[in-house]
Design a protein around this motif. Structure first.
Motif, PDB file in Angstrom:
ATOM      1  N   ALA A  83       0.817  -1.212   0.000  1.00  0.00           N
ATOM      2  CA  ALA A  83       0.000   0.000   0.000  1.00  0.00           C
ATOM      3  C   ALA A  83       0.851   1.262   0.000  1.00  0.00           C
ATOM      4  O   ALA A  83       0.414   2.322  -0.472  1.00  0.00           O
ATOM      5  CB  ALA A  83      -0.927   0.001   1.217  1.00  0.00           C
ATOM      6  N   ASP A  84       2.092   1.168   0.512  1.00  0.00           N
ATOM      7  CA  ASP A  84       2.978   2.330   0.513  1.00  0.00           C
ATOM      8  C   ASP A  84       3.294   2.796  -0.903  1.00  0.00           C
ATOM      9  O   ASP A  84       3.487   3.991  -1.148  1.00  0.00           O
ATOM     10  CB  ASP A  84       4.273   2.029   1.274  1.00  0.00           C
ATOM     11  N   VAL A  85       3.320   1.854  -1.846  1.00  0.00           N
ATOM     12  CA  VAL A  85       3.555   2.202  -3.254  1.00  0.00           C
ATOM     13  C   VAL A  85       2.393   3.039  -3.785  1.00  0.00           C
ATOM     14  O   VAL A  85       2.587   4.103  -4.388  1.00  0.00           O
ATOM     15  CB  VAL A  85       3.742   0.933  -4.106  1.00  0.00           C
ATOM     16  N   ASP A  86       1.185   2.563  -3.556  1.00  0.00           N
ATOM     17  CA  ASP A  86      -0.005   3.296  -3.984  1.00  0.00           C
ATOM     18  C   ASP A  86      -0.045   4.711  -3.400  1.00  0.00           C
ATOM     19  O   ASP A  86      -0.356   5.678  -4.096  1.00  0.00           O
ATOM     20  CB  ASP A  86      -1.262   2.537  -3.544  1.00  0.00           C
ATOM     21  N   LEU A  87       0.273   4.826  -2.112  1.00  0.00           N
ATOM     22  CA  LEU A  87       0.251   6.126  -1.454  1.00  0.00           C
ATOM     23  C   LEU A  87       1.237   7.096  -2.102  1.00  0.00           C
ATOM     24  O   LEU A  87       0.909   8.255  -2.369  1.00  0.00           O
ATOM     25  CB  LEU A  87       0.582   5.970   0.030  1.00  0.00           C
ATOM     26  N   ALA A  88       2.449   6.606  -2.365  1.00  0.00           N
ATOM     27  CA  ALA A  88       3.472   7.472  -2.954  1.00  0.00           C
ATOM     28  C   ALA A  88       3.086   7.907  -4.366  1.00  0.00           C
ATOM     29  O   ALA A  88       3.291   9.069  -4.753  1.00  0.00           O
ATOM     30  CB  ALA A  88       4.818   6.759  -2.972  1.00  0.00           C
ATOM     31  N   VAL A  89       2.518   6.991  -5.129  1.00  0.00           N
ATOM     32  CA  VAL A  89       2.092   7.314  -6.499  1.00  0.00           C
ATOM     33  C   VAL A  89       0.984   8.359  -6.469  1.00  0.00           C
ATOM     34  O   VAL A  89       1.013   9.346  -7.228  1.00  0.00           O
ATOM     35  CB  VAL A  89       1.629   6.035  -7.233  1.00  0.00           C
ATOM     36  N   GLN A  90      -0.014   8.181  -5.596  1.00  0.00           N
ATOM     37  CA  GLN A  90      -1.128   9.129  -5.511  1.00  0.00           C
ATOM     38  C   GLN A  90      -0.664  10.484  -4.992  1.00  0.00           C
ATOM     39  O   GLN A  90      -1.101  11.529  -5.487  1.00  0.00           O
ATOM     40  CB  GLN A  90      -2.223   8.560  -4.606  1.00  0.00           C
TER      41      GLN A  90
END
Length: 304
Positions: A83-90
């Protein structure tokens, strides 16, 4: 060298135990800074004496803790795994990202596709998976072809419930076992059995009894259940491309076609598990090879 590790206990405590066993040069100490103020204090008191810090979570917003890490000029390794990947992308898209810690750190990713997903966030990443299976093998024949999938409680659609439901309605003769979710609030056909949360040993038994494992997530890391399914000789259908898995998009028509194809394949080998998948797991997914490879990746970064 003394290396401090923080992150969610579910991942971090286990990997620290593994690293201390396989890495005879460095000593790793875990701190649960996410849920314990006392652990934060202990982390800060130990910080001056360490050589590096590993965050088992990519940091893309303000962190008072890592302000201190940078102040003490400690090397930082970020391990991105979900989920950390999604957060950084958003946050990058929304221009709300805090790049201070990202620009300071070296970055490891646990799934090969994370490098592509993070390309607008991080210039360079190193593929370093850390999840492994405890065993690989399955000498039993299937009594019939059954399907196994994982759905999280209250996130069933995210994990592919709509597609599973559609297949079950059209193919009522095929048994489907769901682990994770208890099925409450879902109008499930009789062929779908919800088991909820089960033990590790029971999960292994289920993998060995089911010929096909299905994982249809909206977003995913290098899921341990996929590795476990390969180790048990399952045919694995996944919405991500990885060695020995059958890739499909999250689509009920594609799922129906792929299951029919694999059903014929399994029947043609007399309902036996996929030995190729088992051999792959023995070579690439067992603890010894995974952690040894992870230690080598860490040493390259720590010695740089």
């Amino acid at each position: 060298m003394l290396i401090l590790v923080n992150g969610l206990p579910y991942f971090s405590k286990k990997i620290v135990d593994d690293l201390n066993e396989f890495d005879k040069v460095n000593r790793y100490v875990f701190f649960d800074t996410y849920s314990s103020d006392w652990q934060k204090i202990r982390f800060l008191l130990t910080l001056p004496f360490c050589s590096a810090v590993i965050s088992f979570n990519g940091i893309s917003d303000k962190s008072n803790l890592f302000d201190w890490v940078i102040l003490f000029k400690k090397k930082v390794i970020m391990q991105w795994h979900g989920a950390d990947v999604d957060l950084a992308v958003q946050r990058t898209k929304n221009k709300t990202i805090d790049r201070k810690y990202i620009d300071y750190s070296t970055h490891l990713v646990s799934a090969p596709w994370f490098s592509e997903e993070l390309k607008n966030v991080i210039d360079k990443t190193i593929y370093a998976p850390f999840s492994y299976v405890d065993s690989a093998g399955n000498s039993n024949l299937y009594d019939k072809i059954k399907l196994l999938t994982y759905l999280a409680n209250d996130k069933e659609e995210f994990y592919g419930w709509n597609e599973i439901y559609s297949f079950a309605k059209q193919n009522p003769e095929i048994e489907i076992t769901v682990i994770g979710s208890d099925g409450k609030g879902l109008n499930a056909p009789p062929s779908v059995n919800f088991k909820g949360w089960i033990s590790k040993d029971e999960l292994l038994v289920d993998f060995k009894r089911h010929a096909i494992f299905i994982r249809l997530t909206d977003h995913d890391g290098k899921a341990l259940t996929v590795s476990q399914a390969l180790g048990a000789g399952c045919e694995v259908i996944w919405t991500y491309q990885l060695d020995n898995c059958h890739y499909i998009e999250k689509d009920s028509v594609q799922l129906d076609q792929k299951i029919k194809e694999l059903t014929n394949l399994i029947a043609n080998r007399n309902l036996s598990p996929n030995q190729k998948n088992i051999n792959y797991a023995k070579e690439h997914l067992l603890r010894e090879s995974v952690i040894a490879n992870y230690v080598e990746k860490l040493k390259i970064v720590l010695d740089a």
